[in-house]
Scaffold this motif. Structure first.
Motif, PDB file in Angstrom:
ATOM      1  N   ARG A 146       0.759  -0.998   0.095  1.00 13.79           N
ATOM      2  CA  ARG A 146      -0.505  -0.215  -0.111  1.00 13.79           C
ATOM      3  C   ARG A 146       0.567   1.571  -0.271  1.00 13.79           C
ATOM      4  O   ARG A 146       2.014   1.292   0.702  1.00 13.79           O
ATOM      5  CB  ARG A 146      -1.217   0.299   1.237  1.00 13.79           C
ATOM      6  CG  ARG A 146      -1.877   0.947   0.988  1.00 13.79           C
ATOM      7  CD  ARG A 146      -2.956   0.835   2.348  1.00 13.79           C
ATOM      8  NE  ARG A 146      -3.685   1.718   2.712  1.00 13.79           N
ATOM      9  CZ  ARG A 146      -5.355   1.564   2.015  1.00 13.79           C
ATOM     10  NH1 ARG A 146      -5.787   0.857   1.040  1.00 13.79           N
ATOM     11  NH2 ARG A 146      -6.141   2.331   2.532  1.00 13.79           N
ATOM     12  N   VAL A 147       0.130   2.290  -1.153  1.00 16.26           N
ATOM     13  CA  VAL A 147       1.217   3.317  -0.938  1.00 16.26           C
ATOM     14  C   VAL A 147       0.993   4.396   0.425  1.00 16.26           C
ATOM     15  O   VAL A 147       0.356   4.280   1.010  1.00 16.26           O
ATOM     16  CB  VAL A 147       0.201   4.255  -2.617  1.00 16.26           C
ATOM     17  CG1 VAL A 147       1.717   5.358  -2.517  1.00 16.26           C
ATOM     18  CG2 VAL A 147       1.165   3.300  -3.565  1.00 16.26           C
ATOM     19  N   THR A 148       2.395   4.533   0.933  1.00 13.33           N
ATOM     20  CA  THR A 148       2.307   5.471   1.807  1.00 13.33           C
ATOM     21  C   THR A 148       3.056   6.937   1.947  1.00 13.33           C
ATOM     22  O   THR A 148       4.007   6.973   0.640  1.00 13.33           O
ATOM     23  CB  THR A 148       2.370   4.442   3.259  1.00 13.33           C
ATOM     24  OG1 THR A 148       4.214   4.734   2.881  1.00 13.33           O
ATOM     25  CG2 THR A 148       2.185   3.419   3.287  1.00 13.33           C
ATOM     26  N   SER A 149       3.074   8.267   2.773  1.00 13.94           N
ATOM     27  CA  SER A 149       3.338   9.476   2.921  1.00 13.94           C
ATOM     28  C   SER A 149       4.472   9.630   3.751  1.00 13.94           C
ATOM     29  O   SER A 149       3.223   8.591   4.820  1.00 13.94           O
ATOM     30  CB  SER A 149       1.962  10.542   2.317  1.00 13.94           C
ATOM     31  OG  SER A 149       3.110  11.112   2.437  1.00 13.94           O
ATOM     32  N   PRO A 150       4.896  10.397   3.742  1.00 13.08           N
ATOM     33  CA  PRO A 150       6.213  10.287   4.918  1.00 13.08           C
ATOM     34  C   PRO A 150       5.184  10.831   6.015  1.00 13.08           C
ATOM     35  O   PRO A 150       5.750  10.963   6.848  1.00 13.08           O
ATOM     36  CB  PRO A 150       7.412  10.326   4.194  1.00 13.08           C
ATOM     37  CG  PRO A 150       7.781  10.116   2.926  1.00 13.08           C
ATOM     38  CD  PRO A 150       6.259  10.161   2.418  1.00 13.08           C
ATOM     39  N   SER A 151       4.237  11.917   5.495  1.00 13.67           N
ATOM     40  CA  SER A 151       3.990  13.103   6.718  1.00 13.67           C
ATOM     41  C   SER A 151       2.574  12.616   7.060  1.00 13.67           C
ATOM     42  O   SER A 151       2.397  12.569   7.063  1.00 13.67           O
ATOM     43  CB  SER A 151       4.087  13.917   6.238  1.00 13.67           C
ATOM     44  OG  SER A 151       3.213  14.267   4.427  1.00 13.67           O
ATOM     45  N   LEU A 154       1.764  10.384 -12.683  1.00 19.43           N
ATOM     46  CA  LEU A 154       1.221  10.982 -13.487  1.00 19.43           C
ATOM     47  C   LEU A 154       0.530  12.216 -13.731  1.00 19.43           C
ATOM     48  O   LEU A 154       1.157  13.508 -14.488  1.00 19.43           O
ATOM     49  CB  LEU A 154       1.182  10.031 -14.534  1.00 19.43           C
ATOM     50  CG  LEU A 154       0.333  10.085 -15.944  1.00 19.43           C
ATOM     51  CD1 LEU A 154       0.841  11.042 -17.070  1.00 19.43           C
ATOM     52  CD2 LEU A 154      -0.955   9.087 -16.380  1.00 19.43           C
ATOM     53  N   VAL A 155      -0.169  12.402 -12.829  1.00 19.25           N
ATOM     54  CA  VAL A 155      -1.059  14.107 -12.847  1.00 19.25           C
ATOM     55  C   VAL A 155      -0.301  14.960 -12.892  1.00 19.25           C
ATOM     56  O   VAL A 155      -0.040  15.220 -12.797  1.00 19.25           O
ATOM     57  CB  VAL A 155      -2.246  13.908 -11.856  1.00 19.25           C
ATOM     58  CG1 VAL A 155      -2.539  14.512 -11.322  1.00 19.25           C
ATOM     59  CG2 VAL A 155      -3.120  12.214 -11.861  1.00 19.25           C
ATOM     60  N   ALA A 156       1.102  14.657 -11.749  1.00 20.49           N
ATOM     61  CA  ALA A 156       2.177  15.432 -10.858  1.00 20.49           C
ATOM     62  C   ALA A 156       2.906  16.188 -12.357  1.00 20.49           C
ATOM     63  O   ALA A 156       3.023  17.411 -12.254  1.00 20.49           O
ATOM     64  CB  ALA A 156       2.964  15.172  -9.796  1.00 20.49           C
ATOM     65  N   LEU A 157       3.264  15.344 -12.780  1.00 19.33           N
ATOM     66  CA  LEU A 157       4.237  15.523 -13.450  1.00 19.33           C
ATOM     67  C   LEU A 157       3.471  15.594 -15.069  1.00 19.33           C
ATOM     68  O   LEU A 157       3.556  17.163 -15.807  1.00 19.33           O
ATOM     69  CB  LEU A 157       4.670  14.084 -14.890  1.00 19.33           C
ATOM     70  CG  LEU A 157       5.888  13.670 -14.080  1.00 19.33           C
ATOM     71  CD1 LEU A 157       5.878  12.624 -14.727  1.00 19.33           C
ATOM     72  CD2 LEU A 157       7.359  14.136 -14.413  1.00 19.33           C
ATOM     73  N   ASP A 183       3.657  13.069  -3.767  1.00 15.99           N
ATOM     74  CA  ASP A 183       3.328  13.573  -2.510  1.00 15.99           C
ATOM     75  C   ASP A 183       2.555  15.472  -2.212  1.00 15.99           C
ATOM     76  O   ASP A 183       1.839  15.115  -1.085  1.00 15.99           O
ATOM     77  CB  ASP A 183       4.226  13.916  -1.765  1.00 15.99           C
ATOM     78  CG  ASP A 183       5.609  13.437  -1.192  1.00 15.99           C
ATOM     79  OD1 ASP A 183       4.559  11.962  -0.972  1.00 15.99           O
ATOM     80  OD2 ASP A 183       6.152  13.371  -0.167  1.00 15.99           O
ATOM     81  N   ASP A 184       2.040  16.036  -2.709  1.00 19.36           N
ATOM     82  CA  ASP A 184       1.049  16.988  -3.290  1.00 19.36           C
ATOM     83  C   ASP A 184      -0.153  16.863  -3.209  1.00 19.36           C
ATOM     84  O   ASP A 184      -1.130  17.545  -3.143  1.00 19.36           O
ATOM     85  CB  ASP A 184       1.882  18.314  -3.735  1.00 19.36           C
ATOM     86  CG  ASP A 184       3.071  18.709  -3.947  1.00 19.36           C
ATOM     87  OD1 ASP A 184       3.255  19.289  -2.842  1.00 19.36           O
ATOM     88  OD2 ASP A 184       3.581  19.157  -4.681  1.00 19.36           O
ATOM     89  N   CYS A 191      -1.732  22.468  -1.983  1.00 23.39           N
ATOM     90  CA  CYS A 191      -0.216  23.004  -3.215  1.00 23.39           C
ATOM     91  C   CYS A 191      -1.354  23.647  -4.093  1.00 23.39           C
ATOM     92  O   CYS A 191      -0.940  24.935  -4.268  1.00 23.39           O
ATOM     93  CB  CYS A 191      -0.723  21.537  -3.741  1.00 23.39           C
ATOM     94  SG  CYS A 191       0.249  21.402  -5.357  1.00 23.39           S
ATOM     95  N   PHE A 192      -2.668  23.546  -4.357  1.00 23.05           N
ATOM     96  CA  PHE A 192      -3.493  24.302  -5.393  1.00 23.05           C
ATOM     97  C   PHE A 192      -3.500  25.678  -4.762  1.00 23.05           C
ATOM     98  O   PHE A 192      -3.817  26.941  -5.517  1.00 23.05           O
ATOM     99  CB  PHE A 192      -4.700  24.158  -5.638  1.00 23.05           C
ATOM    100  CG  PHE A 192      -5.615  24.356  -6.438  1.00 23.05           C
ATOM    101  CD1 PHE A 192      -4.973  23.843  -7.943  1.00 23.05           C
ATOM    102  CD2 PHE A 192      -6.452  25.318  -6.064  1.00 23.05           C
ATOM    103  CE1 PHE A 192      -6.097  24.776  -8.804  1.00 23.05           C
ATOM    104  CE2 PHE A 192      -7.154  26.297  -7.397  1.00 23.05           C
ATOM    105  CZ  PHE A 192      -6.816  26.013  -8.734  1.00 23.05           C
ATOM    106  N   SER A 193      -3.983  26.216  -3.551  1.00 20.76           N
ATOM    107  CA  SER A 193      -3.747  27.280  -2.353  1.00 20.76           C
ATOM    108  C   SER A 193      -2.462  28.182  -3.458  1.00 20.76           C
ATOM    109  O   SER A 193      -2.694  29.393  -3.625  1.00 20.76           O
ATOM    110  CB  SER A 193      -3.549  27.585  -1.595  1.00 20.76           C
ATOM    111  OG  SER A 193      -4.112  28.267  -1.045  1.00 20.76           O
TER     112      SER A 193
END
Length: 800
Positions: free
Chosen positions: A412-417, A434-437, A455-456, A466-468
């Motif tokens: 399962r994908v995890t994020s450090p934060s 892909l979406v980030a790139l 991560d964003d 991020c969008f803000s």
């Protein structure tokens, strides 16, 4: 003989004649005499160019022999050359040729009419023509077959390779023409000839030669050919795939020794579009005899190693000027169906997927290359996306039964934060990458140094944050357009309530936000209904990124881009989780716009599912009309009429006395567009004979076919039949001398029945009609409702 007895010698003609063996001149002349008799039947041969009194004529020897070689003289000339050259001890002098070179020259002369620049000059036009051509090649091969076996290993290799090359067409017909029984027969004929060539090479290779090592394994190649021919005969391989395989094999590093024959053949099968089942069958049958070299042993570790060895150079070339898009797509598509040895195929899929994953994660690669690799992976798992790459470049068939999480053992994908990601599809970290790139690419022209990372986009919270930041410096139209495109990319990650297939998909509908051509998918939009404003607490479905949309809409309002905001709100009607603003943000928007333009505020609120805000805006419009009256600016606004009918506030305007000014305004709009319809009708009649009339304006068609019938139905339902009848009599140009009371109901009924018939006829093209209308989805919703609304109004008339 006399000279030999007297121990005397004549002056030598050529100084090189001193290397003649100790047989002496007598023996030399005897050999010359014998050879002269042996070749006396060669009429055009000038023997003086072969030999003189003092020795061989080295200056003319080679040319004279070559000039007289043909099918009748080749053996005699070869024997003569062998006899004469044997008179020399050690290395023969320059100008002489070997007897094997005589045979080689003859063989090449047979091929010369068919060969040019290592390729055939013959161009295929019809199957029967090609069959005749192959017959010629086989005949020439039969003429020189016995001579080929007499050559050195290297010459045998060269000559046989030429026969393979000359046999294939220089230009093949299109694939659609190749898939016929006639071309299948041609292919089988060609492969049978190739098998014969390979068998002869194998026969030669079995004998002890001069110690030279052939760079070609005939046993392995023959296994491939026989297995492949059987598959073609059984129709397991189509003629197009078969021709593609043979052409690809011969035109590659065929007989070059750089790779084993089985890998070359299977690579050609992959690139021609063959499936894993037939590829594995050919590979397994050819595997055993192909382990004669270190390179072969390396490749023969199995199909997984073979696929990776083929995939690797393609990936390394994606950043080059000539990337092999089609070959890569064919390689990935070859694994699409579950066929052959399932466990073996699973291993192949795993190594290919993991290599693609590692490649797409390489930060040293250009962004567009990583995007392409990730989009291919999206296609593999059956998530086709809207892409900047062409359909041909992304022509990959999804892999049946493929689960990248289960089949690759990913966690399962995890994020450090953030801990565990709350993506709707947690197994697909590639979607977020892909979406980030792609988002970074969209923003690059505006903010070159900006980078959006996976991560964003780990969850809605990080995306909003991020969008803000992205919105912080949004002060131009181009910047805002880029932000809209970014949200289009993000939407597929976070849309809730969809199935697994759609949850992680960067959907086409998502990209509609940034696309000016919103005509896609109109059929699915016709049944869109306005959300229930009375029970919004239970039915309201906010967009997951509604906070982002709220900030983006505020930026548009700050730049007075009201039309764009209206389009956003209209497009959201087509989405299951499409409400872009919660009630608090909608109220803030209403207050912000009301202070600048009351009509724009009214139109925006009509597209949002908040009844109180709609009535507040309606009150503001009523008050403004009472104060300022009707102006030219608002007197021709079709969007107002559309949205009043779409939102349902028309019933409150008609039934109550609180909105008399608004009711008059709506009636004025109806009258104005009725006159536009009548003028358009007159133009149609005027241009009927000349057929030079322009296409009707969309506003006229929409009013005539949708808005007017709905307005009339609403009047009938509100018990305003007299007013409805009056409007119809004016619209239909009924004679004023007739009693309105007598003809109102009949006119209404005839009008509504006519409109219902038009609807059932189904000749209304929504895709072309609404190209210039901002609120197209609202119109689609009205059209969908009209089918039920007209029968309801007719029933009211019947009750009366």
């Amino acid at each position: 003989m006399q000279l030999d007895e007297k121990k005397e010698s004549l002056p030598l003609i050529h100084p090189d004649q001193a290397i003649i063996t100790s047989f002496g001149l007598g023996r030399f002349y005897k050999v010359i005499e014998q050879e002269c008799r042996n070749i006396s039947f060669v009429k055009d041969l000038n023997f003086k160019n072969i030999v003189g009194l003092g020795g061989l004529n080295l200056e003319c020897f080679r040319d004279e022999v070559y000039r007289n070689i043909d099918e009748h003289s080749v053996e005699a000339l070869a024997n003569m050359v062998q006899a004469l050259v044997s008179l020399y001890a050690g290395i023969p002098p320059e100008g002489l040729i070997s007897w094997q070179e005589v045979y080689k020259y003859y063989i090449l002369s047979l091929l010369m009419p068919l060969v040019g620049d290592e390729r055939t000059n013959f161009t295929v036009e019809r199957p029967e023509t090609y069959q005749g051509f192959i017959g010629q090649v086989e005949h020439k091969y039969e003429m020189c077959r016995k001579y080929i076996k007499l050559l050195t290993d290297s010459d045998i290799f060269e000559i046989m390779k030429r026969f393979f090359i000359v046999s294939i067409p220089n230009t093949a017909p299109p694939g659609s023409l190749l898939d016929t029984s006639a071309w299948q027969e041609c292919l089988i004929l060609l492969m049978n000839f190739f098998i014969r060539l390979t068998e002869d090479i194998e026969e030669v290779s079995c004998h002890k030669r001069s110690g030279e090592i052939l760079r070609f394994n005939p046993t392995c190649f023959m296994k491939c050919l026989k297995s492949f021919t059987r598959l073609v005969i059984e129709d397991s391989v189509s003629p197009t795939q078969g021709w593609g395989t043979i052409l690809g094999c011969i035109n590659s590093d065929f007989m070059g020794g750089a790779a084993s024959e089985s890998s070359i053949f299977c690579r050609a099968m992959i690139f021609s579009g063959c499936g894993f089942g037939v590829i594995s069958e050919v590979f397994s049958e050819a595997e055993s005899p192909c382990s004669s070299s270190l390179e072969a042993e390396k490749e023969m570790r199995g199909l997984p190693a073979l696929y990776v060895s083929i995939l690797e150079p393609i990936l390394q070339g994606l950043a080059s000027e000539v990337p092999e898009y089609q070959n890569l797509c064919n390689l990935l598509s070859s694994l699409s169906k579950l066929e052959g040895d399932m466990e073996n195929q699973k291993r192949v899929r795993r190594v290919v997927w993991e290599r693609m994953a590692d490649y797409s994660s390489d930060l040293q690669l250009p962004g567009h290359v990583r995007v392409y690799a990730l989009e291919l992976m999206q296609s593999i798992v059956g998530r086709p996306i809207k892409s900047a790459f062409s359909d041909q470049q992304l022509n990959v068939l999804p892999w049946e039964g493929w689960d990248e999480l289960h089949d690759t053992g990913e966690r399962r994908v995890t994020s450090p934060s953030q801990g565990v990601s709350d993506y709707p599809d947690t197994s697909n970290r590639f979607t977020s990458t892909l979406v980030a790139l792609r988002s970074s690419q969209i923003m690059a022209p505006i903010c070159p140094c900006l980078e959006i990372t996976p991560d964003d986009l780990m969850d809605v919270g990080t995306a909003v944050s991020c969008f803000s930041k992205l919105c912080g410096a949004a002060d131009t139209d181009s910047y805002l357009k880029a932000l809209v495109a970014v949200l289009a990319e993000w939407e597929g990650l976070f849309v809730a309530g969809k199935d697994d297939k759609n949850s992680a998909e960067v959907t086409d509908s998502g990209n509609d936000w940034e696309n000016d051509d919103w005509n896609e998918g109109w059929e699915s939009f016709q049944e869109v209904e306005p959300l229930n404003t009375e029970n919004k607490g239970s039915s309201l479905s906010l967009h997951p990124l509604h906070v982002c949309w709220s900030e983006l809409i505020q930026r548009h309002v700050a730049l007075s881009l009201f039309g764009d905001v209206l389009q956003f709100l209209d497009l959201s009607l087509s989405k299951p989780n499409g409400v872009l603003l919660d009630e608090d943000n909608a109220r803030s928007l209403c207050e912000m716009v009301l202070g600048r333009d009351f009509l724009w505020a009214f139109k925006m609120m009509m597209l949002l599912p908040y009844g109180d805000l709609r009535l507040n805006c309606l009150d503001a419009v009523e008050e403004k009309l009472k104060q300022e009256g009707l102006t030219d600016r608002i007197g021709k606004d079709l969007d107002v009429l559309i949205l009043v009918l779409y939102s349902g506030v028309i019933s409150k305007i008609i039934s109550g006395s609180l909105y008399d000014s608004s009711f008059s305004y709506i009636c004025y709009l109806v009258g104005y567009f009725s006159r536009q319809c009548q003028e358009a009708c007159l133009l149609r009649l005027a241009h009927k004979e000349t057929s030079s009339g322009e296409d009707e304006r969309p506003s006229v068609v929409i009013f005539e076919r949708i808005l007017l019938p709905i307005f009339i139905c609403e009047l009938v339902k509100a018990d305003q039949k007299m007013l409805a009848g009056f409007i119809i009599t004016k619209y239909m140009h009924t004679n004023a001398s007739l009693s309105l009371i007598n003809i109102a109901e009949a006119g209404l009924r005839r009008f509504l029945e006519g409109q219902l018939n038009e609807l059932h006829r189904g000749d209304f093209d929504l895709k072309t009609t609404f190209s210039d209308i901002a609120v197209r989805h609202a119109i689609s919703s009205l059209l969908g409702r009209l089918v039920d609304l007209i029968p309801s109004a007719l029933s009211f008339l019947s009750e009366r």
